[in-house]
Design a protein around this motif. Structure first.
Motif, mmCIF file in Angstrom:
data_model
loop_
_atom_site.group_PDB
_atom_site.id
_atom_site.type_symbol
_atom_site.label_atom_id
_atom_site.label_comp_id
_atom_site.label_asym_id
_atom_site.label_seq_id
_atom_site.Cartn_x
_atom_site.Cartn_y
_atom_site.Cartn_z
ATOM 1 N N CYS A 68 0.190 -0.759 -0.012
ATOM 2 C CA CYS A 68 -0.041 -0.040 0.235
ATOM 3 C C CYS A 68 0.823 1.579 -0.079
ATOM 4 O O CYS A 68 0.651 2.295 -0.436
ATOM 5 C CB CYS A 68 -0.708 0.071 1.507
ATOM 6 S SG CYS A 68 -2.036 -1.455 1.686
ATOM 7 N N LEU A 69 1.681 0.921 0.652
ATOM 8 C CA LEU A 69 2.612 2.441 0.242
ATOM 9 C C LEU A 69 3.718 2.275 -0.662
ATOM 10 O O LEU A 69 3.447 3.840 -0.704
ATOM 11 C CB LEU A 69 4.043 2.264 1.470
ATOM 12 C CG LEU A 69 3.403 2.465 3.863
ATOM 13 C CD1 LEU A 69 4.315 1.873 4.789
ATOM 14 C CD2 LEU A 69 2.730 3.059 3.728
ATOM 15 N N GLY A 72 1.316 4.464 -3.132
ATOM 16 C CA GLY A 72 1.088 4.974 -2.873
ATOM 17 C C GLY A 72 2.256 6.052 -3.837
ATOM 18 O O GLY A 72 1.956 6.724 -4.851
ATOM 19 N N TYR A 75 2.573 5.983 -6.869
ATOM 20 C CA TYR A 75 1.492 6.858 -7.844
ATOM 21 C C TYR A 75 1.669 8.422 -8.052
ATOM 22 O O TYR A 75 1.458 9.257 -9.009
ATOM 23 C CB TYR A 75 -0.313 6.595 -7.084
ATOM 24 C CG TYR A 75 -1.606 7.547 -8.223
ATOM 25 C CD1 TYR A 75 -1.942 6.772 -9.329
ATOM 26 C CD2 TYR A 75 -1.484 9.154 -7.878
ATOM 27 C CE1 TYR A 75 -3.037 7.704 -9.459
ATOM 28 C CE2 TYR A 75 -2.536 9.477 -7.948
ATOM 29 C CZ TYR A 75 -3.317 9.173 -9.135
ATOM 30 O OH TYR A 75 -3.957 9.574 -9.925
ATOM 31 N N TRP A 76 1.922 9.089 -6.585
ATOM 32 C CA TRP A 76 2.762 9.715 -6.292
ATOM 33 C C TRP A 76 3.996 10.260 -6.941
ATOM 34 O O TRP A 76 4.109 11.585 -7.966
ATOM 35 C CB TRP A 76 2.613 10.628 -5.301
ATOM 36 C CG TRP A 76 3.855 11.687 -4.605
ATOM 37 C CD1 TRP A 76 2.927 13.323 -4.852
ATOM 38 C CD2 TRP A 76 5.622 11.487 -4.479
ATOM 39 N NE1 TRP A 76 3.574 13.682 -4.076
ATOM 40 C CE2 TRP A 76 5.261 13.403 -4.622
ATOM 41 C CE3 TRP A 76 6.017 11.218 -4.002
ATOM 42 C CZ2 TRP A 76 6.214 13.908 -3.577
ATOM 43 C CZ3 TRP A 76 7.460 12.123 -3.890
ATOM 44 C CH2 TRP A 76 7.388 13.328 -3.565
ATOM 45 N N GLU A 202 10.053 1.952 -7.256
ATOM 46 C CA GLU A 202 8.943 1.155 -6.555
ATOM 47 C C GLU A 202 8.061 0.193 -7.899
ATOM 48 O O GLU A 202 7.580 -0.780 -7.067
ATOM 49 C CB GLU A 202 8.074 2.783 -6.546
ATOM 50 C CG GLU A 202 8.502 3.844 -5.567
ATOM 51 C CD GLU A 202 9.465 4.665 -6.906
ATOM 52 O OE1 GLU A 202 10.005 5.689 -6.357
ATOM 53 O OE2 GLU A 202 9.786 4.124 -7.572
ATOM 54 N N SER A 206 6.434 -3.487 -5.920
ATOM 55 C CA SER A 206 5.141 -3.237 -6.073
ATOM 56 C C SER A 206 4.886 -4.594 -6.824
ATOM 57 O O SER A 206 4.028 -5.643 -5.814
ATOM 58 C CB SER A 206 4.715 -2.289 -6.861
ATOM 59 O OG SER A 206 4.470 -0.891 -6.579
#
Length: 309
Positions: A68-69, A72, A75-76, A202, A206
């Motif tokens: 989840c971290l 996020g 996406y940022w 990232e 993921s």
């Protein structure tokens, strides 16, 4: 025809990028030392709350929270579903390798000693160096560096080799530990050999965390270990550390370093992780510090110097 030229140019650029990874410098060495310190403390964090939450449940829950971290953060930073789909093939492979590594560790520890598991798990840099040497341009090691790899592995075995006779159960557990090391090495080779070599850290993380959650969380639930977990304050603190520091920050650091430096040289530093684990165990869990640990640690440092000099 122009599209073919563009595709060929892009592929050539990726190959050049993969072959021009830098040798390990002082910055990378310092970051890898920090990375190994964190990994070494991981064993204490897991062992300290194993009676409250089983290792399989700990790995499943920390991966669930960490994905989840990472999602996020991705996406940022502008990573979208189109980017995820572009690398789904190698992403699935590294996810399966990551999940297999932790699965073999948890399974093997029911048969063998923790020190044995650490020895065989950290054969991963040897297998990774061999695979990278054979299949990834720019990752070839010199004769001197191969001597360094061999010395580092020998030092780790000396430092962590326990006394006592072998049994069938220990042999089974050690074999599972070897499979865990192979799984870890395979993920490193896949990352460097495929399009993930140039993908954001990232995105790679993921893939690994998502597949791990999909495999280990149902396993923990079906076995009943998830329902029997006791979320004591110490267990929550341990899960917080494992999620934020290990599964999020430390692994992002590892994949970032893989994009910039030669993986075959970075991997040798991971031999320090189990030694830090023993050191933290001595300081925090009152485990004895043996003479073979001191000798083996010195041999490991010599091996690292040979590889990264």
């Amino acid at each position: 025809m122009s599209n073919q030229r563009i595709a060929s140019t892009t592929q050539a650029a990726c190959m050049v990028g993969r072959s021009q990874r830098k040798s390990v410098d002082a910055t990378a060495a310092s970051l890898m030392l920090l990375f190994c310190l964190v990994l070494g403390f991981q064993q204490v964090a897991i062992k300290g709350v194993a009676e409250d939450i089983s290792p399989v449940v700990q790995m499943a829950l920390r991966s669930t929270l960490a994905v989840c971290l990472v999602g996020g953060l991705a996406y940022w930073r502008g990573i979208r579903w189109a980017d995820v789909g572009h690398h789904w093939g190698p992403g699935l492979l590294v996810g399966l390798g990551f999940a297999a590594e932790f699965g073999f560790i948890a399974w093997g520890l029911t048969y063998t000693l923790a020190s044995h598991m650490s020895v065989f798990l950290y054969t991963a840099p040897i297998f990774a160096a061999l695979g990278l040497h054979l299949w990834v341009p720019g990752e070839q090691l010199s004769i001197r560096q191969w001597w360094g790899v061999g010395l580092a592995f020998l030092g780790m075995v000396v430092a962590m080799a326990p006394s006592g006779a072998y049994s069938i159960e220990i042999l089974i557990g050690d074999t599972l530990g070897l499979f865990a090391g192979l799984s870890w090495a395979a993920t490193t080779v896949v990352i460097r050999k495929t399009s993930l070599s140039e993908a954001p850290a990232e995105l790679t993380l993921s893939y690994q965390l998502s597949v791990t959650v999909l495999l280990l969380l149902p396993m923990a639930a079906i076995s009943g270990q998830l329902m029997s977990a006791q979320f004591t304050p110490m267990a929550i603190a341990s899960l917080g550390f494992q999620t934020l520091i290990i599964s999020f920050a430390a692994l992002l650091l590892w994949f970032t370093l893989l994009r910039r430096y030669r993986a075959s040289q970075l991997g040798v530093f991971s031999f320090l992780a189990p030694l830090f684990g023993i050191l933290f165990g001595t300081l925090l869990l009152n485990e004895p510090l043996s003479i073979n640990f001191i000798i083996g640690g010195g041999v490991i440092l010599v091996g690292i110097i040979l590889v990264t000099r």
